[in-house]
Design an enzyme around this catalytic site. Structure first.
Site, mmCIF file in Angstrom:
data_model
loop_
_atom_site.group_PDB
_atom_site.id
_atom_site.type_symbol
_atom_site.label_atom_id
_atom_site.label_comp_id
_atom_site.label_asym_id
_atom_site.label_seq_id
_atom_site.Cartn_x
_atom_site.Cartn_y
_atom_site.Cartn_z
ATOM 1 N N THR A 88 0.877 -1.143 0.075
ATOM 2 C CA THR A 88 0.045 -0.010 0.088
ATOM 3 C C THR A 88 0.906 1.343 0.096
ATOM 4 O OG1 THR A 88 -0.006 0.275 2.457
ATOM 5 C CG2 THR A 88 -1.806 -1.437 1.308
ATOM 6 N N ASP A 89 0.399 2.419 -0.283
ATOM 7 C CA ASP A 89 1.032 3.508 -0.226
ATOM 8 C C ASP A 89 0.906 3.877 1.505
ATOM 9 O OD1 ASP A 89 2.207 6.141 -0.200
ATOM 10 O OD2 ASP A 89 0.936 6.761 -1.919
ATOM 11 N N ALA A 90 1.155 4.696 1.756
ATOM 12 C CA ALA A 90 1.237 5.128 3.359
ATOM 13 C C ALA A 90 -0.252 5.212 4.045
ATOM 14 C CB ALA A 90 1.872 6.315 3.879
ATOM 15 N N LEU A 91 -0.448 4.279 4.968
ATOM 16 C CA LEU A 91 -1.749 4.332 5.559
ATOM 17 C C LEU A 91 -2.083 5.409 6.502
ATOM 18 C CD1 LEU A 91 -2.245 0.352 6.094
ATOM 19 C CD2 LEU A 91 -3.015 1.603 4.096
#
Length: 553
Positions: free
Chosen positions: A308-311
């Site tokens: 994922t991209d940063a959560l």
């Protein structure tokens, strides 16, 4: 798997034959009996490792939290408690080559002594240019400058130098390259981080960087699938909606990712973007089974690691709490969960979802196997500790700095030169204003130009811009320079779109980056030491300038 990595794989597997991997069930470090792995094949070795891991350890491999402080010991509790798959460095963790090398070594030692002893992905956002975390080493221009060179060797040279710098301090993963096609001039978050607006150009440059990163022993992470180049909202602060048809997406955004999948990119990062015509779930791509499992895995055949991209970004936190976001990302097909804002909440939510059967153990094992296989393929299990002296030497590598200047010089794009104002004639005096004025002026002075103290005392006015399209103060500064009556030369250090709102300037140079090498390159082009050879990697709205345009001397 690339055949070029086979010698590394063999070394990793040989070491694994004596790795302590014993039984699961949450045993404490040091309690596991030594056990051998019967296969030198990464896939089989990964399966053996997986079989000996506890449920808690397997869930831990999904998580990549932010590091604390500047020493490994400050993160010991996180490693012991969660057995994370990796960490990500930020500037607050990075002081000197020696310090980063020591921290990387210490983190890997803690991981080796914890749980199943699986080494860590130690990653960083080191795209170069605008997004660069290291406080040392060569600084290359941004990706759009690389795109303007039209030279894949410029891209591979950037990535090779970056990989050498990272590997020297024990960083084994780079969240780069950007594979987004920037077709929206008002994109607030991609812009010059993209190689340009042409899918073929972006794919070619991203593939060149990917190959160089991976050949340099650093995991490459292509981002941001299914594409973040046509947004006018920053996913750090909101949820961008890209309302384009499947056909348009396949024509513009998909080709670079398809090329990278075919080239065997190690990892792909998802985007927190909503694409309603591709997926009717009303979920951002990071939480979309239709886009990750359906398109990326099913249609494109990608079986590498998906992160994922940063959560902690607002684009993925609009409709679910942080624990539910983590669970839904796994259910959608993500293998690693980057920067959860509350690690304990996210970890507990995923663990509970597995225990309750919402996430099947088979689904969990699929992700952990991908992570383990990649760590084996990239030689993490037998990687030598980073050496402080070597790290310091690489950070100061003259060849890297020279390579960065060559890329910057090759990127300079001359888009207007009314009356042949450039290159400057001998004896011309110049007043330098705006973005980067100090560095551009110093470079001009070093090249023998007289730098004036005022506009009234100058034959030519040079104005640096960086995002003047959206900045009235910068536009006003250029307008004031124009009223002086002297020829005005603009040096655009952000996207080249500024020219569309600066119709009255006499000359316009795009360098696509505010790095020192780009400002030096601009000065060299202004005096004719470098002949502009860059070509536009985008179209410029409000003008007749299109992709591929560019003047020379």
């Amino acid at each position: 798997m690339s055949l070029r990595r086979l010698p590394v794989l063999a070394g990793a597997a040989a070491l694994l034959l004596t790795t302590a991997c014993g039984g699961g069930g949450g045993s404490r470090p040091g309690e596991r009996p030594a056990q051998t792995l019967s296969s030198t094949d990464p896939e089989a070795a990964a399966a053996e490792l997986l079989a000996e891991m506890s449920l808690e350890e397997k869930v831990g491999q999904l998580f990549v939290p932010v590091l604390t402080g500047t020493t490994a010991e400050e993160n010991a509790d996180v490693i012991e408690r969660y057995h994370p798959g990796g960490f990500i460095y930020f500037p607050e963790n990075l002081e000197s080559p020696e310090q980063v090398a020591a921290m990387s070594n210490g983190l890997q030692e803690l991981a080796a002594d914890s749980g199943a002893g699986v080494p860590l992905f130690l990653g960083v956002d080191e795209e170069q240019g605008l997004v660069s975390r290291l406080p040392f080493g060569a600084r290359f221009p941004d990706a759009m400058a690389v795109g303007a060179t039209r030279d894949p060797e410029a891209a591979s040279g950037l990535a090779a130098a970056t990989a050498e710098q990272l590997a020297a301090v024990g960083i084994n993963l780079d969240y780069a390259p950007v594979a987004d096609v920037n077709v929206n001039p008002d994109n607030p978050v991609i812009g010059i981080r993209s190689f340009g607006a042409d899918p073929e150009l972006v794919g070619e440059m991203a593939a060149a960087e990917t190959a160089a990163f991976q050949e340099g022993g650093v995991v490459a992470v292509a981002k941001h699938f299914p594409g973040h180049g046509d947004t006018d909202v920053d996913s750090h602060t909101g949820l961008p909606v890209i309302d384009k048809s499947r056909e348009e997406w396949e024509r513009v955004d998909l080709p670079p990712f398809r090329r990278l999948v075919e080239a065997g990119v190690d990892m792909i990062m998802t985007a927190h973007v909503l694409m309603p015509q591709l997926d009717g779930s009303q979920e951002p791509a990071t939480l979309s089974p239709e886009l990750i499992d359906g398109v990326l895995r099913g249609e494109l055949g990608y079986d590498g690691v998906v992160t994922t991209d940063a959560l902690n970004m607002e684009g993925v936190r609009q409709t679910h709490d942080d624990g539910e976001v983590a669970v839904r990302a796994v259910l959608a097909g993500a293998d690693q969960l980057l920067m959860p804002p509350d690690l304990d909440l996210a970890y507990s939510a995923v663990l509970e979802a597995v225990q309750e059967g919402r996430i099947s153990e088979q689904r969990l094992d699929e992700s952990v196997l991908r992570v383990l296989k990649l760590k084996l393929r990239r030689g993490l299990f037998d990687a030598s500790p980073a050496d402080a002296e070597t790290a310091a030497g690489v950070a100061g590598n003259t060849a890297h700095h020279e390579a960065a200047q060559r890329v910057a010089d090759a990127s300079v794009t001359l888009l207007r030169n009314n009356g042949g104002v450039l290159p400057l004639r001998e004896g011309t005096s110049v007043r330098v204003l705006g973005a980067g004025a100090e560095e551009i002026g110093a470079a001009l002075a070093d090249l023998g130009v007289t730098v004036a103290d005022s506009v009234s005392g100058a034959d030519v006015v040079v104005v640096g811009t960086d995002g003047a399209r959206g900045d009235a103060e910068q536009r006003d500064l250029v307008a004031q320079a124009v009223t002086s009556g002297s020829p005005v030369v603009v040096v655009a250090q952000g996207t080249p779109y500024d020219l569309g709102v600066l119709p009255d300037v006499d000359a316009y140079l795009a360098v696509y980056s505010s790095m020192e090498v780009s400002r030096t390159a601009a000065a060299r082009a202004i005096v004719g030491e470098v002949s502009p050879s860059g070509r536009l990697p985008v179209d410029i709205p409000g003008t007749d300038l299109v992709f591929g345009d560019g003047l020379g001397y």
